[in-house]
Design a protein around this motif. Sequence first.
Motif, PDB file in Angstrom:
ATOM      1  N   VAL A   1       0.908  -1.327  -0.055  1.00  0.00           N
ATOM      2  CA  VAL A   1       0.048   0.038  -0.102  1.00  0.00           C
ATOM      3  C   VAL A   1       0.879   1.245  -0.090  1.00  0.00           C
ATOM      4  O   VAL A   1       0.830   2.011  -0.902  1.00  0.00           O
ATOM      5  CB  VAL A   1      -1.090   0.145   1.052  1.00  0.00           C
ATOM      6  N   VAL A   2       1.715   1.405   0.971  1.00  0.00           N
ATOM      7  CA  VAL A   2       2.540   2.647   1.345  1.00  0.00           C
ATOM      8  C   VAL A   2       3.422   2.801   0.214  1.00  0.00           C
ATOM      9  O   VAL A   2       3.837   3.916  -0.641  1.00  0.00           O
ATOM     10  CB  VAL A   2       3.011   2.799   2.581  1.00  0.00           C
ATOM     11  N   ALA A   3       4.196   1.782  -0.110  1.00  0.00           N
ATOM     12  CA  ALA A   3       5.521   1.780  -1.035  1.00  0.00           C
ATOM     13  C   ALA A   3       4.832   2.122  -2.553  1.00  0.00           C
ATOM     14  O   ALA A   3       5.304   3.042  -3.207  1.00  0.00           O
ATOM     15  CB  ALA A   3       6.078   0.426  -1.186  1.00  0.00           C
ATOM     16  N   PRO A   4       3.902   1.614  -3.124  1.00  0.00           N
ATOM     17  CA  PRO A   4       3.216   1.694  -4.413  1.00  0.00           C
ATOM     18  C   PRO A   4       2.792   3.039  -4.504  1.00  0.00           C
ATOM     19  O   PRO A   4       2.910   3.967  -5.531  1.00  0.00           O
ATOM     20  CB  PRO A   4       2.349   0.684  -4.636  1.00  0.00           C
ATOM     21  N   VAL A   5       2.018   3.467  -3.405  1.00  0.00           N
ATOM     22  CA  VAL A   5       1.670   5.011  -3.383  1.00  0.00           C
ATOM     23  C   VAL A   5       2.828   6.030  -3.392  1.00  0.00           C
ATOM     24  O   VAL A   5       2.595   7.177  -4.165  1.00  0.00           O
ATOM     25  CB  VAL A   5       0.602   5.128  -2.253  1.00  0.00           C
ATOM     26  N   PHE A   6       3.740   5.876  -2.516  1.00  0.00           N
ATOM     27  CA  PHE A   6       4.796   6.813  -2.609  1.00  0.00           C
ATOM     28  C   PHE A   6       5.400   6.731  -3.878  1.00  0.00           C
ATOM     29  O   PHE A   6       5.777   7.902  -4.248  1.00  0.00           O
ATOM     30  CB  PHE A   6       5.861   6.259  -1.707  1.00  0.00           C
ATOM     31  N   TRP A   7       5.742   5.800  -4.535  1.00  0.00           N
ATOM     32  CA  TRP A   7       6.424   5.654  -5.682  1.00  0.00           C
ATOM     33  C   TRP A   7       5.331   6.173  -7.088  1.00  0.00           C
ATOM     34  O   TRP A   7       5.766   6.466  -8.051  1.00  0.00           O
ATOM     35  CB  TRP A   7       7.021   4.171  -6.381  1.00  0.00           C
ATOM     36  N   LEU A   8       4.131   6.011  -6.713  1.00  0.00           N
ATOM     37  CA  LEU A   8       2.941   6.679  -7.849  1.00  0.00           C
ATOM     38  C   LEU A   8       3.168   8.231  -7.641  1.00  0.00           C
ATOM     39  O   LEU A   8       3.305   8.818  -8.557  1.00  0.00           O
ATOM     40  CB  LEU A   8       1.647   6.432  -7.421  1.00  0.00           C
ATOM     41  N   ILE A   9       3.258   8.818  -6.348  1.00  0.00           N
ATOM     42  CA  ILE A   9       3.528  10.243  -5.968  1.00  0.00           C
ATOM     43  C   ILE A   9       4.894  10.839  -6.812  1.00  0.00           C
ATOM     44  O   ILE A   9       4.941  11.777  -7.542  1.00  0.00           O
ATOM     45  CB  ILE A   9       3.571  10.502  -4.627  1.00  0.00           C
ATOM     46  N   VAL A  10       6.076   9.833  -6.753  1.00  0.00           N
ATOM     47  CA  VAL A  10       7.160  10.290  -7.367  1.00  0.00           C
ATOM     48  C   VAL A  10       7.365  10.223  -8.877  1.00  0.00           C
ATOM     49  O   VAL A  10       7.806  11.047  -9.171  1.00  0.00           O
ATOM     50  CB  VAL A  10       8.284   9.425  -6.530  1.00  0.00           C
ATOM     51  N   GLY A  11       6.796   9.367  -9.300  1.00  0.00           N
ATOM     52  CA  GLY A  11       7.051   8.860 -10.847  1.00  0.00           C
ATOM     53  C   GLY A  11       5.835   8.591 -11.477  1.00  0.00           C
ATOM     54  O   GLY A  11       5.831   8.342 -12.776  1.00  0.00           O
ATOM     55  N   GLY A  12       4.582   8.879 -10.895  1.00  0.00           N
ATOM     56  CA  GLY A  12       3.329   8.600 -11.535  1.00  0.00           C
ATOM     57  C   GLY A  12       3.171   7.310 -11.927  1.00  0.00           C
ATOM     58  O   GLY A  12       3.612   6.335 -11.092  1.00  0.00           O
ATOM     59  N   LEU A  13       2.231   6.811 -12.961  1.00  0.00           N
ATOM     60  CA  LEU A  13       1.921   5.442 -13.287  1.00  0.00           C
ATOM     61  C   LEU A  13       3.115   4.625 -13.536  1.00  0.00           C
ATOM     62  O   LEU A  13       3.365   3.596 -12.878  1.00  0.00           O
ATOM     63  CB  LEU A  13       0.966   5.472 -14.369  1.00  0.00           C
ATOM     64  N   PRO A  14       4.203   5.188 -14.394  1.00  0.00           N
ATOM     65  CA  PRO A  14       5.481   4.301 -14.669  1.00  0.00           C
ATOM     66  C   PRO A  14       6.127   4.210 -13.436  1.00  0.00           C
ATOM     67  O   PRO A  14       6.646   2.800 -13.163  1.00  0.00           O
ATOM     68  CB  PRO A  14       5.980   5.156 -15.502  1.00  0.00           C
ATOM     69  N   GLY A  15       6.295   5.041 -12.429  1.00  0.00           N
ATOM     70  CA  GLY A  15       6.954   4.875 -11.183  1.00  0.00           C
ATOM     71  C   GLY A  15       6.248   3.615 -10.198  1.00  0.00           C
ATOM     72  O   GLY A  15       6.936   2.731  -9.721  1.00  0.00           O
ATOM     73  N   CYS A  16       5.061   3.817 -10.192  1.00  0.00           N
ATOM     74  CA  CYS A  16       4.170   2.838  -9.311  1.00  0.00           C
ATOM     75  C   CYS A  16       4.425   1.559 -10.103  1.00  0.00           C
ATOM     76  O   CYS A  16       4.658   0.415  -9.392  1.00  0.00           O
ATOM     77  CB  CYS A  16       2.981   3.205  -9.566  1.00  0.00           C
ATOM     78  N   ALA A  17       4.511   1.400 -11.584  1.00  0.00           N
ATOM     79  CA  ALA A  17       4.555   0.118 -12.244  1.00  0.00           C
ATOM     80  C   ALA A  17       5.847  -0.564 -11.596  1.00  0.00           C
ATOM     81  O   ALA A  17       6.144  -1.620 -11.791  1.00  0.00           O
ATOM     82  CB  ALA A  17       4.135   0.173 -13.619  1.00  0.00           C
ATOM     83  N   LEU A  18       6.910   0.288 -12.063  1.00  0.00           N
ATOM     84  CA  LEU A  18       8.406  -0.249 -11.907  1.00  0.00           C
ATOM     85  C   LEU A  18       8.444  -0.538 -10.319  1.00  0.00           C
ATOM     86  O   LEU A  18       9.193  -1.573 -10.051  1.00  0.00           O
ATOM     87  CB  LEU A  18       9.243   1.082 -12.022  1.00  0.00           C
ATOM     88  N   TYR A  19       8.057   0.082  -9.566  1.00  0.00           N
ATOM     89  CA  TYR A  19       7.965  -0.390  -8.075  1.00  0.00           C
ATOM     90  C   TYR A  19       7.316  -1.939  -7.811  1.00  0.00           C
ATOM     91  O   TYR A  19       7.920  -2.835  -7.141  1.00  0.00           O
ATOM     92  CB  TYR A  19       7.359   0.561  -7.131  1.00  0.00           C
ATOM     93  N   LYS A  20       6.318  -2.103  -8.565  1.00  0.00           N
ATOM     94  CA  LYS A  20       5.599  -3.345  -8.489  1.00  0.00           C
ATOM     95  C   LYS A  20       6.436  -4.189  -8.977  1.00  0.00           C
ATOM     96  O   LYS A  20       6.189  -5.254  -8.822  1.00  0.00           O
ATOM     97  CB  LYS A  20       4.139  -3.202  -9.020  1.00  0.00           C
ATOM     98  N   ALA A  21       7.062  -3.917 -10.233  1.00  0.00           N
ATOM     99  CA  ALA A  21       7.825  -5.031 -11.066  1.00  0.00           C
ATOM    100  C   ALA A  21       8.908  -5.429 -10.004  1.00  0.00           C
ATOM    101  O   ALA A  21       9.418  -6.522 -10.075  1.00  0.00           O
ATOM    102  CB  ALA A  21       8.222  -4.469 -12.354  1.00  0.00           C
ATOM    103  N   ILE A  22       9.536  -4.283  -9.419  1.00  0.00           N
ATOM    104  CA  ILE A  22      10.700  -4.689  -8.521  1.00  0.00           C
ATOM    105  C   ILE A  22      10.475  -5.712  -7.393  1.00  0.00           C
ATOM    106  O   ILE A  22      11.081  -6.513  -7.177  1.00  0.00           O
ATOM    107  CB  ILE A  22      11.445  -3.578  -8.022  1.00  0.00           C
TER     108      ILE A  22
END
Length: 325
Positions: free
Chosen positions: A161-182
């Motif tokens: 929850v917190v991590a994908p939201v954090f990276w969504l704020i930082v990098g938009g949809l691509p940032g969130c998707a990259l976090y989820k891939a990692i």
Amino acid sequence: MTLALAFVALLIEAVAGYPEALLARIGHPVTWIGSLVARAEAVWNEGHLTFAAARLRGILALATVLLVTASIAFLIAGALGLFLPPWAVLIIEAVLASTLLAARSLDDHVAHVADELESRGLEGGREAVAHIVGRDPASLDEAGVSRAAIESLAENFSDGVVAPVFWLIVGGLPGCALYKAINTADSMIGHKSERYEAFGWASARLDDLVNLPASRLSALWLVAAAWLMRGADWRASALAALTDAPRHRSPNAGWPEAAMAGALGLALAGPRMYGGKRVDDAWMGSGRRDATSADIHRALRLYRIAYVIQAAVIAALALIALLLF
């Protein structure tokens, strides 16, 4: 824009989650990423490699997964921006981003453990908790099942929850998707087995790195939730996070686990069994170890309050940004 995107994604996930009918028909974005990781592993992780060669191939496999994931996310975001007004782009991207959050499913799975303990006893609890933790369920008594469910709730609040939201704020949809891939790659190949110790090294190290900010943030949200929740102790929550989390074998998991333990007056983590092997870990929190299904329900209440706090803070920041810029 990304603050508003994160708030709307959190709202959609809380209200709707990921529909079961959609899951049955097309699967889930995380399973798609998992299929990509599995394919890359099958191609790159050949047997009889030296440690250095396996680690290099693991880096290349992870890079391939991230490149494909980022390319698709950027193409989607770019295409939406070309053909739709900003408000429509925001809504569609929020719907897509909400599929990369796990708040509702996490709540359902952990609540199911408590329900099974109460309706079917220890055997039902063991069967339910086996779906959300990797430890040996047969080694758990009722307190062990309850602690395992609460630990999973705390750790996955950060990772899911917190991590994908954090990276969504930082990098938009691509940032969130990259976090989820990692994160998906780490869950599949980042563990220290004979097959993956070298090959999954990059995935495990990168996952540790990208989860650093979210693990601390998740502890903060849990401490704040403990301040609002009757019967919880926010001071003990903060103290446990600061003193116990650094002793956890994971650089990140200890923060939300310790904050949860302190808030509820429990001791979490400690020695556990994985694959027949004992893993010695420090205890998070200094409370009682004999957790029950009632404690799972209390943990869920704390988790839900923390979720709302996170959404409220993001909404406030989005409003401030709108007024300033």
